[in-house]
Design an enzyme around this catalytic site. Structure first.
Site, PDB file in Angstrom:
ATOM      1  N   ASP A 143      -2.745 -17.633   5.448  1.00 11.00           N
ATOM      2  CA  ASP A 143      -3.767 -18.532   4.883  1.00 11.00           C
ATOM      3  C   ASP A 143      -4.352 -19.435   5.959  1.00 11.00           C
ATOM      4  OD1 ASP A 143      -1.088 -19.250   4.728  1.00 11.00           O
ATOM      5  OD2 ASP A 143      -1.414 -20.803   3.245  1.00 11.00           O
ATOM      6  N   ASP A 153      -6.168  -5.988   5.641  1.00 10.56           N
ATOM      7  CA  ASP A 153      -7.295  -5.533   4.831  1.00 10.56           C
ATOM      8  C   ASP A 153      -8.239  -6.707   4.559  1.00 10.56           C
ATOM      9  OD1 ASP A 153      -8.866  -3.909   3.339  1.00 10.56           O
ATOM     10  OD2 ASP A 153      -7.480  -3.625   1.686  1.00 10.56           O
ATOM     11  N   LYS A 191       2.827 -13.736   6.306  1.00  6.87           N
ATOM     12  CA  LYS A 191       3.018 -14.731   5.249  1.00  6.87           C
ATOM     13  C   LYS A 191       4.518 -14.965   5.129  1.00  6.87           C
ATOM     14  CE  LYS A 191       1.391 -17.305   1.928  1.00  6.87           C
ATOM     15  NZ  LYS A 191       0.830 -18.617   2.251  1.00  6.87           N
ATOM     16  N   TYR A 202       0.811  -1.221   0.000  1.00 12.08           N
ATOM     17  CA  TYR A 202       0.000   0.000   0.000  1.00 12.08           C
ATOM     18  C   TYR A 202       0.845   1.272   0.000  1.00 12.08           C
ATOM     19  CZ  TYR A 202      -4.242  -2.618   0.971  1.00 12.08           C
ATOM     20  OH  TYR A 202      -5.298  -3.469   0.886  1.00 12.08           O
TER      21      TYR A 202
END
Ligand code: NAP
Length: 416
Positions: free
Chosen positions: A280, A304, A226, A160
């Site tokens: 995930d 988000d 992640k 972002y």
């Protein structure tokens, strides 16, 4: 000095010292109405905010609202393509606390998101999204009340940060050359985006999340990342989180490993567990075992996605609130977009702005107002008097317009 807005004579600015608001009885609070359905939502929400304040404090306290502009309305007041005037940034900096509706951002072209620009320009580094179930709201889960999390999403870094170049541009080709010279490969004519994650940005966000857990008696802080794939960015976020926990909160926090190795899985009194989950896995965890999670600290993009997914579990974006905060400023906002197809039809659900307002009132120390807004909203939903989005999946409910829903909340706040 402002260009096209005037600070109201009647009000006084809030000040913030060491993270705590010093709120006068007549604080000036800038608001951005928002584009599209934001107009209907803001009108309805303001009515509820003023009614709850009057109910809580009679004439002793009152918000002095100051309209500031962003998005389409800014262009009509300040001129073509002035989407975010300097006045607006200045006013929020000066008055410290603001509230906003959703703003339009075109996909794949044109200007950068005004929302993202606002957060970055004001360095509102933590996006705080509490997600919990409100009784009576239709949900896809059998036991939605088991979800009660507060998500701290880093707001200023990650993909972002706005460091990206179009495929085939001079800059993208130049960056590709540098990357190839560093021994990595990128396909020719690729678009390139950069994902910066810093120790400073990660630690200040994680510190805020841990402090929140301590202040609010929450027992688990989860770092979501992640890091198995993006080792030096997402993986570092996790490592910095554990390092910070050990160095700054070592007397309060224990790791999940220690919980099992040293305490047989039983949390000692006064302690908080810190653990981490790969993003995930987290998406399935929060769906299957929501009660095991409480405070979540995560990077920008994960946050988000995760906050919208969590909101969906308890009934959707229409009732999910959000805050963007730094150490000395707070901007509160609906988490959904402008829902343009419903603009000016008086049908959209204003609960996201209402609950963001409740967060704002908590932030400025007017807890009584926050409680009245929440109880008025809960009572109204309990009466099955709801906007279209909830009505369509609630049996026996009455469909209310945005304004009617707000009027009923006001009535319930006043207790008649
Ligand atoms: P959206 O405006 O959030 O709307 C998507 C759908 O979510 C709506 O069609 C509606 O579903 C439901 N919804 C959203 N708000 C609702 C509410 N208050 N009450 C009831 N249902 C609600 O998302 P979008 O269509 O992807 O985005 C539209 C514009 O908003 C874009 O320009 C986007 O960039 C911008 N945006 C702004 C913000 C922000 O200002 N913070 C955030 C996200 C997006 P149904 O059609 O099923 O009823």
């Amino acid at each position: 000095m402002f260009d096209k807005i005037t600070a109201p004579q009647a009000g006084t600015a809030i000040t913030i010292s060491k993270g705590t608001c010093i709120t006068p009885n007549n604080p000036i609070i800038p608001f951005i109405e928002g584009d599209g359905s934001g107009r209907d939502i803001w009108k309805a929400s303001k009515k509820v905010f003023d009614a709850a304040t009057a109910e809580a404090y009679k004439n002793e306290r009152k918000i002095v609202w100051l309209e500031v502009y962003a998005g389409e309305k800014a262009c009509s007041v300040y001129g073509k393509d002035v989407w975010l005037p300097e006045d607006t940034l200045q006013a929020i900096k000066e008055f410290k606390v603001a509230i906003k509706g959703p703003l339009t951002t075109p996909v794949g072209e044109g200007f950068r998101s005004i929302n993202v620009t606002l957060r970055q320009q004001l360095d509102l580094y933590a996006c705080v999204r509490p997600v919990r179930y409100f009784s009576g709201v239709p949900s896809p889960l059998k036991t939605p009340e088991k979800l009660d999390v507060v998500i701290f999403r880093e707001n200023t870094e990650d993909v972002y940060a706005g460091v990206e170049w179009a495929a085939g541009s001079k800059e993208a080709n130049k960056i590709r050359d540098v990357i190839i010279s560093c021994g990595k490969d990128i396909r020719e004519a690729s678009a390139i985006g950069i994902k910066p994650i810093s120790e400073f940005g990660s630690k200040r966000l994680i510190r805020k999340a841990i402090q929140y857990a301590i202040d609010n008696n929450r027992k688990v802080v989860t770092l979501v990342h992640k890091g198995n794939i993006m080792k030096f960015t997402e993986g570092a976020f996790m490592n910095w989180g554990y390092e910070l926990a050990r160095k700054e909160f070592g007397d309060m926090l224990i790791t999940e490993n220690d919980l099992h190795a040293k305490y047989e899985g039983k949390l000692p009194k006064g302690k908080i567990v810190i653990n981490d989950r790969i993003a995930d896995n987290m998406f399935q965890q929060i769906l299957l075992r929501p009660h095991e999670y409480s405070v979540i600290a995560t990077t920008n993009l994960n946050g988000d996605y995760l906050s919208d997914a969590c909101a969906a579990q308890v009934g959707g974006l229409g009732i999910a609130p959000g805050a963007n905060v730094s150490d000395d400023m707070g901007m509160f906002e609906a988490t959904h977009g402008t829902a343009p197809k419903y603009a000016d039809q008086d049908i959209i659900n204003p609960s996201s702005v209402l609950l963001s307002g409740a967060l704002m009132f908590e932030f400025i120390g007017w807890q009584e107002v926050a409680r009245l807004i929440i109880s008025g909203l809960e009572k109204t939903i309990g009466q099955k008097y709801v906007t279209y989005d909830l009505e369509r999946s609630m049996s026996g409910a009455t469909r209310a317009k945005t304004s009617e829903f707000a009027d009923r909340i006001v009535k319930n706040i006043r207790g008649n």
